[in-house]
Design a protein around this motif. Structure first.
Motif, mmCIF file in Angstrom:
data_model
loop_
_atom_site.group_PDB
_atom_site.id
_atom_site.type_symbol
_atom_site.label_atom_id
_atom_site.label_comp_id
_atom_site.label_asym_id
_atom_site.label_seq_id
_atom_site.Cartn_x
_atom_site.Cartn_y
_atom_site.Cartn_z
ATOM 1 N N SER A 29 0.859 -1.187 0.000
ATOM 2 C CA SER A 29 0.000 0.000 0.000
ATOM 3 C C SER A 29 0.891 1.231 0.000
ATOM 4 O O SER A 29 1.963 1.241 0.629
ATOM 5 C CB SER A 29 -0.933 0.013 1.221
ATOM 6 N N LEU A 30 0.474 2.249 -0.709
ATOM 7 C CA LEU A 30 1.236 3.483 -0.799
ATOM 8 C C LEU A 30 1.271 4.161 0.575
ATOM 9 O O LEU A 30 0.265 4.186 1.293
ATOM 10 C CB LEU A 30 0.590 4.411 -1.826
ATOM 11 N N LEU A 64 4.112 -5.980 -9.795
ATOM 12 C CA LEU A 64 3.383 -4.899 -10.449
ATOM 13 C C LEU A 64 2.422 -5.436 -11.508
ATOM 14 O O LEU A 64 2.811 -6.194 -12.394
ATOM 15 C CB LEU A 64 4.381 -3.933 -11.087
ATOM 16 N N SER A 65 1.173 -5.039 -11.397
ATOM 17 C CA SER A 65 0.138 -5.450 -12.346
ATOM 18 C C SER A 65 -0.732 -4.244 -12.677
ATOM 19 O O SER A 65 -0.662 -3.207 -12.003
ATOM 20 C CB SER A 65 -0.729 -6.546 -11.716
ATOM 21 N N PRO A 66 -1.584 -4.334 -13.706
ATOM 22 C CA PRO A 66 -2.493 -3.218 -14.017
ATOM 23 C C PRO A 66 -3.358 -2.826 -12.816
ATOM 24 O O PRO A 66 -3.592 -1.642 -12.581
ATOM 25 C CB PRO A 66 -3.342 -3.776 -15.161
ATOM 26 N N ALA A 67 -3.803 -3.815 -12.068
ATOM 27 C CA ALA A 67 -4.651 -3.522 -10.904
ATOM 28 C C ALA A 67 -3.887 -2.721 -9.852
ATOM 29 O O ALA A 67 -4.411 -1.783 -9.246
ATOM 30 C CB ALA A 67 -5.178 -4.820 -10.298
ATOM 31 N N GLN A 70 -3.264 0.828 -11.019
ATOM 32 C CA GLN A 70 -4.488 1.614 -10.824
ATOM 33 C C GLN A 70 -4.634 2.025 -9.362
ATOM 34 O O GLN A 70 -5.018 3.163 -9.053
ATOM 35 C CB GLN A 70 -5.699 0.805 -11.266
ATOM 36 N N GLN A 71 -4.301 1.107 -8.461
ATOM 37 C CA GLN A 71 -4.383 1.406 -7.024
ATOM 38 C C GLN A 71 -3.421 2.535 -6.638
ATOM 39 O O GLN A 71 -3.800 3.467 -5.917
ATOM 40 C CB GLN A 71 -4.053 0.149 -6.224
ATOM 41 N N GLN A 77 -3.797 10.212 -6.471
ATOM 42 C CA GLN A 77 -4.811 11.222 -6.808
ATOM 43 C C GLN A 77 -5.571 11.665 -5.557
ATOM 44 O O GLN A 77 -5.892 12.850 -5.388
ATOM 45 C CB GLN A 77 -5.804 10.664 -7.829
ATOM 46 N N GLN A 78 -5.853 10.717 -4.698
ATOM 47 C CA GLN A 78 -6.591 11.036 -3.476
ATOM 48 C C GLN A 78 -5.820 12.024 -2.609
ATOM 49 O O GLN A 78 -6.377 13.003 -2.112
ATOM 50 C CB GLN A 78 -6.883 9.753 -2.688
#
Length: 323
Positions: A29-30, A64-67, A70-71, A77-78
């Motif tokens: 998680s970021l 690393l995956s597309p999902a 996106q996360q 962005q949040q």
């Protein structure tokens, strides 16, 4: 499906035996708190490096995956939008240009594109926040925008959008810097320009109204009288009187006309007696002079010092709330 999952290996030969999917993606998680701290510090390189480091680590571990891309994109962005909102900056206005739209849309397609978007977005956000905190800078931009667009029918929202702020906050910033609201400043600009245009006999009142941003003649007349104390028609008549006064007395050694002050002009009774002055204009000159002198009940010759305001208006030297 495999091509869509190829986030880290663009341009490479991928074998069927290669594993592209995430292994322990759920464990990542970021670090949102760290990201918020870096935004508060205004450190764009540190923000970019944080995302770059995470992406590189995930790629090396084949997580690393597309999902997951996106996360990461959504988490960034949040934080970005939260920081901008806390500073009353409108994100949709800040990033509305085509270049930013494209970068944002393609951010999830590769590590390089993600880093490009993070770098550009963070840099623009940090710079705008700094400018917003520099009240004189942002207020100056609002003032310049008003000066360039006062002849158009513009709203407070359009003005605020030009500096990426909410309307309420833009108005507070401007008022703190200059002591009046954006609306009042626009009125000042328009009324001062209207006075200049009305002194040109080639312009009609309706044409002047349109040239200073009013599409409603009645509203223009109301605002003009509220600002100057005269209707546009009265202003035209008294402008004629003043031109007569200038033509007749301009050579007098006693006449002194400077910004904000007029001295040495003969008595209003003499001005009203000038050749070519119509009876209606004479009556109007006495009425205004008497009202300014406090002699509303009795109209009689009043020294021109009592009509300084009127003459300053007609000379184009009446200062607004802010020059």
């Amino acid at each position: 499906q495999r091509d869509r999952q190829n986030i880290t290996r663009r341009g490479e030969l991928i074998l069927e035996t290669d594993q592209l999917g995430p292994h322990n993606a759920a464990q990542y998680s970021l670090d949102v708190a760290k990201l918020e701290q870096l935004f508060a510090q205004g450190s764009v390189p540190a923000i970019t490096n944080l995302i770059r480091k995470d992406l590189s680590t995930l790629a090396e571990e084949k997580m690393l995956s597309p999902a997951l891309m996106q996360q990461i994109h959504q988490d960034f962005q949040q934080v970005l939008y939260s920081v901008l909102s806390a500073n009353e900056i409108q994100a949709h206005e800040l990033f509305r240009d085509d270049a930013c739209v494209r970068l944002n849309q393609t951010a999830e397609s590769s590590i390089m594109n993600m880093i490009k978007w993070v770098s550009v977005a963070a840099d623009r956000a940090v710079r705008t926040i700094r400018e917003t905190h520099q009240v004189n800078s942002i207020a100056g931009k609002i003032r310049q925008y008003c000066q360039e667009h006062f002849a158009e029918k513009i709203s407070n929202r359009e003005i605020a959008d030009a500096v990426y702020l909410t309307p309420d906050y833009a108005n507070r910033v401007f008022k703190d810097a200059y002591g009046l609201s954006i609306k009042d400043y626009l009125t000042d600009l328009r009324m001062q320009k209207a006075q200049l245009l009305l002194r040109d006999e080639a312009n009609t009142i309706s044409e002047v109204a349109a040239q200073v941003g009013f599409d409603n003649f009645s509203y223009f007349s109301t605002q003009f009288k509220k600002y100057t104390g005269l209707t546009p028609n009265e202003f035209l008549q008294l402008s004629f009187l003043f031109k007569k006064c200038q033509k007749t007395f301009a050579s007098s050694d006693n006449v002194r006309i400077s910004r904000g002050k007029i001295t040495g002009i003969p008595r209003v009774s003499h001005i009203a007696a000038l050749p070519g002055v119509r009876q209606q204009q004479r009556a109007l000159s006495f009425r205004v002079a008497a009202a300014n002198a406090g002699h509303v009940a009795q109209v009689h010759p009043v020294h021109s010092d009592q009509v300084t305001k009127l003459l300053i208006i007609l000379a184009g030297h009446l200062p607004g709330r802010m020059s």
